[in-house]
Scaffold this active site. Sequence first.
Site, PDB file in Angstrom:
ATOM      1  CG  PHE A 136      34.167  41.767  42.039  1.00  0.00           C
ATOM      2  CD1 PHE A 136      34.239  41.525  43.455  1.00  0.00           C
ATOM      3  CD2 PHE A 136      35.694  41.759  42.372  1.00  0.00           C
ATOM      4  CE1 PHE A 136      34.598  40.621  44.123  1.00  0.00           C
ATOM      5  CE2 PHE A 136      36.782  40.787  42.885  1.00  0.00           C
ATOM      6  CZ  PHE A 136      35.611  40.739  44.953  1.00  0.00           C
TER       7      PHE A 136
ATOM      8  CB  SER B 201      36.970  40.794  35.193  1.00  0.00           C
ATOM      9  OG  SER B 201      37.721  42.754  35.873  1.00  0.00           O
TER      10      SER B 201
ATOM     11  CB  ALA C 205      39.437  47.093  38.901  1.00  0.00           C
TER      12      ALA C 205
ATOM     13  CB  ILE D  28      42.725  44.124  43.382  1.00  0.00           C
ATOM     14  CG1 ILE D  28      42.245  44.790  42.220  1.00  0.00           C
ATOM     15  CG2 ILE D  28      43.699  44.524  44.182  1.00  0.00           C
ATOM     16  CD1 ILE D  28      41.350  46.178  43.020  1.00  0.00           C
TER      17      ILE D  28
ATOM     18  N   GLY E  87      46.557  36.735  47.468  1.00  0.00           N
ATOM     19  CA  GLY E  87      47.186  35.436  47.533  1.00  0.00           C
ATOM     20  C   GLY E  87      47.546  34.155  47.284  1.00  0.00           C
ATOM     21  CB  THR E  88      44.955  32.935  45.642  1.00  0.00           C
ATOM     22  OG1 THR E  88      43.934  33.160  44.826  1.00  0.00           O
ATOM     23  CG2 THR E  88      44.608  32.523  47.498  1.00  0.00           C
TER      24      THR E  88
ATOM     25  CG  HIS F 274      40.869  34.504  41.581  1.00  0.00           C
ATOM     26  ND1 HIS F 274      40.362  33.373  41.710  1.00  0.00           N
ATOM     27  CD2 HIS F 274      40.366  35.693  41.923  1.00  0.00           C
ATOM     28  CE1 HIS F 274      39.090  34.632  41.329  1.00  0.00           C
ATOM     29  NE2 HIS F 274      38.625  35.326  41.450  1.00  0.00           N
TER      30      HIS F 274
END
Length: 156
Positions: free
Chosen positions: A23, A57, A81, A83, A86-87, A89
């Site tokens: 991912f 990850s 990685a 990143i 907006g949540t 998570h």
Amino acid sequence: MNIIEGDFQNPGSARFAIVAARFNDFVVGHLVEGAADALRRHGVPDDHIDLIRVPGSFELPLAVQQTAEAGRYSAVIALGAVIRGGTPHFEYVASECTKGVAATMMDTGLPIAFGVLTVDTIEQAIERSGTKAGNKGAEAALSALEMVSLMKKLAE
């Protein structure tokens, strides 16, 4: 006072596993290249470097644990990685990945270098995978080399 620290010399028969998330591969791919290049530049032959891929990850801790427990490697390099979006998570994945990898290192006593980027933006990830801020994959590989050397010295 005696000072004992590792170095970056060719560790001879040492084998390294790079466990990398697929991912965000547009970033992680550069981390993998940086790690492998750093190992090669310090005398580690290609046949002493294995690349193990996982979906993301969040899956790194289990694969790192299984790899460390296999007994074939002198060190494991975890690359990924995460990143921020907006949540929430991001917090869950980053936290559990970090805790899982650290727990495996402590449980197995095997050096595990943490090269998982936890960043706020795509730009920050790109900067840390080989542009402005260096390559964190290469830095993780150097950490692994140094820790293998240190563990050897501590065992003498």
